[in-house]
Write a protein that holds these residues in place. Structure first.
Motif, PDB file in Angstrom:
ATOM      1  N   TYR A  36       0.932  -1.242  -0.009  1.00 14.37           N
ATOM      2  CA  TYR A  36      -0.108  -0.059   0.167  1.00 14.37           C
ATOM      3  C   TYR A  36       0.904   1.270   0.104  1.00 14.37           C
ATOM      4  O   TYR A  36       2.038   0.939   0.311  1.00 14.37           O
ATOM      5  CB  TYR A  36      -0.793   0.037   1.254  1.00 14.37           C
ATOM      6  CG  TYR A  36      -2.160  -0.825   1.181  1.00 14.37           C
ATOM      7  CD1 TYR A  36      -1.830  -2.252   1.186  1.00 14.37           C
ATOM      8  CD2 TYR A  36      -3.366  -0.370   1.226  1.00 14.37           C
ATOM      9  CE1 TYR A  36      -3.023  -3.263   1.264  1.00 14.37           C
ATOM     10  CE2 TYR A  36      -4.491  -1.168   1.233  1.00 14.37           C
ATOM     11  CZ  TYR A  36      -4.417  -2.613   1.146  1.00 14.37           C
ATOM     12  OH  TYR A  36      -5.519  -3.450   1.215  1.00 14.37           O
ATOM     13  N   GLN A  38       0.798   5.911   0.719  1.00 12.43           N
ATOM     14  CA  GLN A  38      -0.008   6.997   1.354  1.00 12.43           C
ATOM     15  C   GLN A  38       0.930   8.129   0.999  1.00 12.43           C
ATOM     16  O   GLN A  38       1.916   8.326   1.405  1.00 12.43           O
ATOM     17  CB  GLN A  38      -0.191   7.040   2.839  1.00 12.43           C
ATOM     18  CG  GLN A  38      -1.219   8.041   3.273  1.00 12.43           C
ATOM     19  CD  GLN A  38      -1.857   7.618   4.948  1.00 12.43           C
ATOM     20  OE1 GLN A  38      -1.028   6.879   5.387  1.00 12.43           O
ATOM     21  NE2 GLN A  38      -2.881   8.307   5.163  1.00 12.43           N
ATOM     22  N   LYS A  42      -3.414  12.426   1.409  1.00 14.55           N
ATOM     23  CA  LYS A  42      -4.176  11.747   0.742  1.00 14.55           C
ATOM     24  C   LYS A  42      -4.429  10.233   1.615  1.00 14.55           C
ATOM     25  O   LYS A  42      -3.537   9.978   2.641  1.00 14.55           O
ATOM     26  CB  LYS A  42      -3.784  11.059  -0.496  1.00 14.55           C
ATOM     27  CG  LYS A  42      -3.641  12.210  -1.549  1.00 14.55           C
ATOM     28  CD  LYS A  42      -3.317  11.559  -2.982  1.00 14.55           C
ATOM     29  CE  LYS A  42      -3.311  12.829  -4.155  1.00 14.55           C
ATOM     30  NZ  LYS A  42      -2.983  12.309  -5.174  1.00 14.55           N
ATOM     31  N   GLN A  43      -5.344   9.497   1.266  1.00 14.79           N
ATOM     32  CA  GLN A  43      -5.679   8.228   2.027  1.00 14.79           C
ATOM     33  C   GLN A  43      -4.777   7.266   1.472  1.00 14.79           C
ATOM     34  O   GLN A  43      -4.383   7.177   0.614  1.00 14.79           O
ATOM     35  CB  GLN A  43      -7.178   7.830   1.866  1.00 14.79           C
ATOM     36  CG  GLN A  43      -8.173   8.558   2.417  1.00 14.79           C
ATOM     37  CD  GLN A  43      -9.492   8.045   2.299  1.00 14.79           C
ATOM     38  OE1 GLN A  43      -9.735   7.566   1.589  1.00 14.79           O
ATOM     39  NE2 GLN A  43     -10.448   8.388   3.501  1.00 14.79           N
ATOM     40  N   ARG A  44      -4.498   6.172   2.376  1.00 15.33           N
ATOM     41  CA  ARG A  44      -3.830   4.997   2.020  1.00 15.33           C
ATOM     42  C   ARG A  44      -4.493   4.159   0.910  1.00 15.33           C
ATOM     43  O   ARG A  44      -5.708   4.098   1.035  1.00 15.33           O
ATOM     44  CB  ARG A  44      -3.387   4.026   3.112  1.00 15.33           C
ATOM     45  CG  ARG A  44      -2.405   3.083   3.242  1.00 15.33           C
ATOM     46  CD  ARG A  44      -2.151   2.220   4.169  1.00 15.33           C
ATOM     47  NE  ARG A  44      -1.581   3.279   5.481  1.00 15.33           N
ATOM     48  CZ  ARG A  44      -1.154   2.821   6.365  1.00 15.33           C
ATOM     49  NH1 ARG A  44      -1.211   1.475   6.810  1.00 15.33           N
ATOM     50  NH2 ARG A  44      -0.526   3.855   7.258  1.00 15.33           N
ATOM     51  N   GLU A  45      -3.644   3.997  -0.202  1.00 10.48           N
ATOM     52  CA  GLU A  45      -4.293   3.143  -1.125  1.00 10.48           C
ATOM     53  C   GLU A  45      -3.401   1.895  -1.393  1.00 10.48           C
ATOM     54  O   GLU A  45      -2.412   1.760  -1.290  1.00 10.48           O
ATOM     55  CB  GLU A  45      -4.353   4.082  -2.589  1.00 10.48           C
ATOM     56  CG  GLU A  45      -2.968   4.296  -3.116  1.00 10.48           C
ATOM     57  CD  GLU A  45      -2.897   5.101  -4.499  1.00 10.48           C
ATOM     58  OE1 GLU A  45      -4.281   4.864  -5.055  1.00 10.48           O
ATOM     59  OE2 GLU A  45      -1.833   5.453  -4.979  1.00 10.48           O
TER      60      GLU A  45
END
Length: 114
Positions: A36, A38, A42-45
């Motif tokens: 993942y 981040q 921003k949000q973790r993706e």
């Protein structure tokens, strides 16, 4: 399961980096491993994952540029990142899941300069 990620750094756009994630403990119980990221603000993706049967999946924005793999002992996972872009700048985290729990390593910073 303990995970330790390393290999991040500063690279120019178009360059490459290889992240590594060393797994220890009850690694025989791991089903899936993945990465993942981040980015600031921003949000973790989710970026990529690899299942125990070897199936690999990638988020669309990294397909063709990133490659996930493990060593033969299945105790180290890699993320080969090529053709890096400034938008790939983020803290990258490795993960692993077992039938009973999810595990996260500490992040490693990847910074891509334009």
């Amino acid at each position: 399961v303990q995970l330790q990620a390393f290999g991040g750094g500063l690279v120019q756009a178009g360059g490459s980096l290889r992240l590594s994630c060393a797994a220890s403990g009850t690694i025989f119980s791991i089903n899936n491993m993945g990465w993942y990221r981040q980015a600031p603000g921003k949000q973790r993706e989710w970026v990529a994952s690899m299942s125990s049967d070897g199936t690999k999946r990638y988020v669309d924005v990294v397909k063709g540029r990133f490659s996930i793999s493990t060593n033969n002992a299945k105790n180290t996972m890699y993320l080969q990142m090529n053709s890096l872009k400034p938008e790939d700048t983020a803290v990258y985290y490795c993960t692993a899941d077992t039938p009973s729990d999810d595990y996260w390593g500490q992040g490693t910073q990847v910074t891509v300069s334009s």
